[in-house]
Scaffold this active site. Structure first.
Site, PDB file in Angstrom:
ATOM      1  N   SER A 167       0.979  -1.132  -0.171  1.00 51.51           N
ATOM      2  CA  SER A 167      -0.038  -0.052   0.114  1.00 51.51           C
ATOM      3  C   SER A 167       0.872   1.112  -0.036  1.00 51.51           C
ATOM      4  CB  SER A 167      -0.957   0.086   1.309  1.00 51.51           C
ATOM      5  OG  SER A 167      -1.865   1.056   1.160  1.00 51.51           O
ATOM      6  N   HIS A 190      -2.360   7.251  -4.656  1.00 50.54           N
ATOM      7  CA  HIS A 190      -2.785   6.176  -3.507  1.00 50.54           C
ATOM      8  C   HIS A 190      -2.572   5.098  -4.507  1.00 50.54           C
ATOM      9  CE1 HIS A 190      -5.563   3.253  -1.954  1.00 50.54           C
ATOM     10  NE2 HIS A 190      -4.591   3.229  -1.046  1.00 50.54           N
ATOM     11  N   PHE A 205      -2.128  -3.104  -3.546  1.00 42.23           N
ATOM     12  CA  PHE A 205      -2.323  -4.311  -4.194  1.00 42.23           C
ATOM     13  C   PHE A 205      -2.322  -5.490  -3.196  1.00 42.23           C
ATOM     14  CE2 PHE A 205      -0.621  -1.289  -6.890  1.00 42.23           C
ATOM     15  CZ  PHE A 205      -1.639  -1.231  -7.931  1.00 42.23           C
ATOM     16  N   ARG A 206      -3.185  -6.327  -3.107  1.00 42.21           N
ATOM     17  CA  ARG A 206      -3.075  -7.260  -2.142  1.00 42.21           C
ATOM     18  C   ARG A 206      -3.995  -8.486  -2.569  1.00 42.21           C
ATOM     19  NH1 ARG A 206      -6.839  -3.165  -1.708  1.00 42.21           N
ATOM     20  NH2 ARG A 206      -9.017  -4.095  -1.812  1.00 42.21           N
ATOM     21  N   HIS A 264      -6.205   8.154 -16.319  1.00 41.52           N
ATOM     22  CA  HIS A 264      -7.232   7.347 -16.673  1.00 41.52           C
ATOM     23  C   HIS A 264      -6.767   6.208 -17.713  1.00 41.52           C
ATOM     24  CE1 HIS A 264     -10.566   7.458 -13.850  1.00 41.52           C
ATOM     25  NE2 HIS A 264     -10.048   8.817 -13.604  1.00 41.52           N
ATOM     26  N   HIS A 270     -20.654  11.815   4.011  1.00 42.48           N
ATOM     27  CA  HIS A 270     -21.058  12.994   4.774  1.00 42.48           C
ATOM     28  C   HIS A 270     -20.630  14.392   4.294  1.00 42.48           C
ATOM     29  CE1 HIS A 270     -16.920  12.224   5.701  1.00 42.48           C
ATOM     30  NE2 HIS A 270     -16.535  13.431   6.214  1.00 42.48           N
ATOM     31  N   GLY A 292      -5.949  -5.910  14.921  1.00 40.95           N
ATOM     32  CA  GLY A 292      -4.500  -5.948  15.798  1.00 40.95           C
ATOM     33  C   GLY A 292      -3.404  -5.657  14.907  1.00 40.95           C
ATOM     34  N   GLY A 293      -3.488  -4.990  13.819  1.00 42.19           N
ATOM     35  CA  GLY A 293      -2.342  -4.706  13.069  1.00 42.19           C
ATOM     36  C   GLY A 293      -1.444  -3.740  13.505  1.00 42.19           C
ATOM     37  N   ARG A 294      -0.375  -3.351  13.109  1.00 40.27           N
ATOM     38  CA  ARG A 294       0.865  -2.490  13.581  1.00 40.27           C
ATOM     39  C   ARG A 294       0.199  -1.093  13.174  1.00 40.27           C
ATOM     40  NH1 ARG A 294       5.795  -0.156  11.596  1.00 40.27           N
ATOM     41  NH2 ARG A 294       7.401   0.053  13.344  1.00 40.27           N
TER      42      ARG A 294
END
Length: 308
Positions: A100, A114, A117-118, A153, A183, A266-268
Site C-alpha cells: 500500500s 494512492h 495491491f493485495r 485514466h 457526509h 490488531g495490525g501495526r
C-alpha cells in the site's frame, strides 16, 4: 497455495524497491525513503502475526511525506470488516499480503496518489482455501489539470483492456463509488481503478492482471509529478491543499477498508496510520470564492468519462 503467496510477496517487495527508487529520483534535497522492517511477535496474545517493511520519506522538497508499505500477516479469524459482506468467511483463518502506498507532494499543483495491491486467502490451512485479489490506484488533485486526469485514466484503461475490456468501466465506476465521502457528498479525487474480491478467472490470470496493474502505477504518476513539481505556488495555494488534505484524513479514518481491517485485526498501528498527511487543516463552514481556482476543483472531482 503457499508457493503462490510467496511468488506474490516476491513481486511486491521488488515493486516496493522500484517505486521508492523512481520517486527518489525526482527528489531535489537529501530526503530518502527509510526502511522500517517489523515483525509481530508469535505469541498467544497476538491476534495478528506476521512481518512487513514500511518505507517512509519525510521532509522532501518534492515529497512532503510518502509511504510505500509491504506486509504479510496471518490470523486465526478474519475481522468483521472482512466478513461483513461475506458471512461464509466468518471464523476462518486468513493470510493477507499486500503493498500500500500514499504519496503527499509538497507542491499543491502535484496531486496526491494512492495505490494498493493485495491478496487474501481465507482458510489457507484447509483443503479448500478461498483466495481473492484486491487493489487499484487513484489520484487526488488539489488544482485541476484535465490532461493529468486523462493520462491517469488512459493508463488505467490500457492495462485493463490488455486483460479484459469489461474491467476498466467496471473498476472505474467502483473507484468513483468507493472513494466517496458520504457526509460531504464529495469524491476524494478523480478516481482511477478499484477492485476487490477478484477471482473471476484462474489464479494465474488474476495474478497477471494485478501485477500488470501494479507495474503501471509509475507510468501513470511519474509523468504528472515531472510536469507539475516546479510550478510556483503561493501561500493561498498551500492553504487550500492543507484544507483538502483534511478530506483525505476523513476518508481514511471513517471509510477506508484497509485502515479499518488493520485496526480491527490488531495490525501495526504506526504502519496503518503512516498514510496520513504530515499536515492538514479544517476551517469551519469554509466556501471557495465563486469562479476561483479553488471552486473549480469541486466540479473537477465529480465522476465523469475522462476518455472520450
Amino acid at each position: 497455495m503457499q508457493e503462490k503467496i510467496s511468488k506474490f510477496e516476491d513481486f511486491l517487495t521488488q515493486l516496493q524497491q522500484n517505486i521508492t527508487t523512481a520517486l527518489e529520483q525526482h527528489e531535489t534535497n537529501a530526503a530518502k525513503f527509510i526502511s522500517d522492517k517489523w515483525q509481530k511477535p508469535d505469541t498467544p496474545d497476538q491476534k495478528l502475526k506476521g512481518y512487513g517493511n514500511s518505507m517512509i520519506i519525510e521532509g522532501g522538497e518534492i515529497f512532503e511525506k510518502g509511504v510505500v508499505a509491504f506486509s504479510r500477516v496471518h490470523g486465526s479469524e478474519l475481522p468483521p470488516s472482512a466478513t461483513a459482506k461475506r458471512q461464509e468467511l466468518a471464523g476462518k483463518s486468513f493470510i493477507a499480503t499486500g503493498l500500500s502506498l500514499v504519496i503527499h507532494p509538497r507542491n499543491p499543483f502535484v496531486p496526491t496518489s494512492h495505490a494498493n495491491f493485495r491478496i487474501f486467502i481465507a482458510g489457507a490451512d484447509t483443503d479448500n482455501p478461498i483466495w481473492w485479489f484486491g487493489g487499484g490506484f487513484d489520484l487526488t488533485p488539489y488544482y485541476p489539470f484535465e490532461e493529468d486526469a486523462i493520462h491517469w485514466h488512459q493508463t488505467a484503461k490500457n492495462i485493463c483492456d490488455k486483460h479484459d475490456k469489461t474491467y476498466y468501466p467496471k473498476f472505474k465506476k467502483w473507484c468513483d463509488e468507493y472513494f466517496y465521502l458520504k457526509h460531504r457528498d464529495e469524491c476524494r479525487g478523480v478516481g482511477g481503478l478499484f477492485f476487490d474480491d477478484l477471482n473471476d478467472k484462474s489464479f494465474d490470470e488474476c495474478f497477471n492482471f494485478v501485477t500488470d496493474c501494479a507495474n503501471s502505477y509509475l507510468d501513470a504518476y511519474i509523468p504528472i509529478v515531472a510536469q507539475r513539481k516546479n510550478i510556483e505556488y503561493s501561500q493561498k495555494h498551500k492553504d487550500f491543499q492543507l484544507y483538502r488534505r483534511g478530506r483525505y484524513v476523513e476518508f481514511n479514518l471513517v471509510f477506508d477498508r484497509g485502515t479499518i481491517f488493520g485496526l480491527q485485526s490488531g495490525g501495526r498501528t504506526e504502519s496503518i496510520l503512516s498514510s496520513m498527511p504530515p499536515m492538514a487543516t479544517w476551517k469551519y463552514n469554509w466556501q471557495p470564492e465563486l469562479g476561483s481556482e479553488e471552486e473549480k476543483v469541486y466540479q473537477y472531482i465529480k465522476p465523469r468519462d475522462w476518455i472520450k
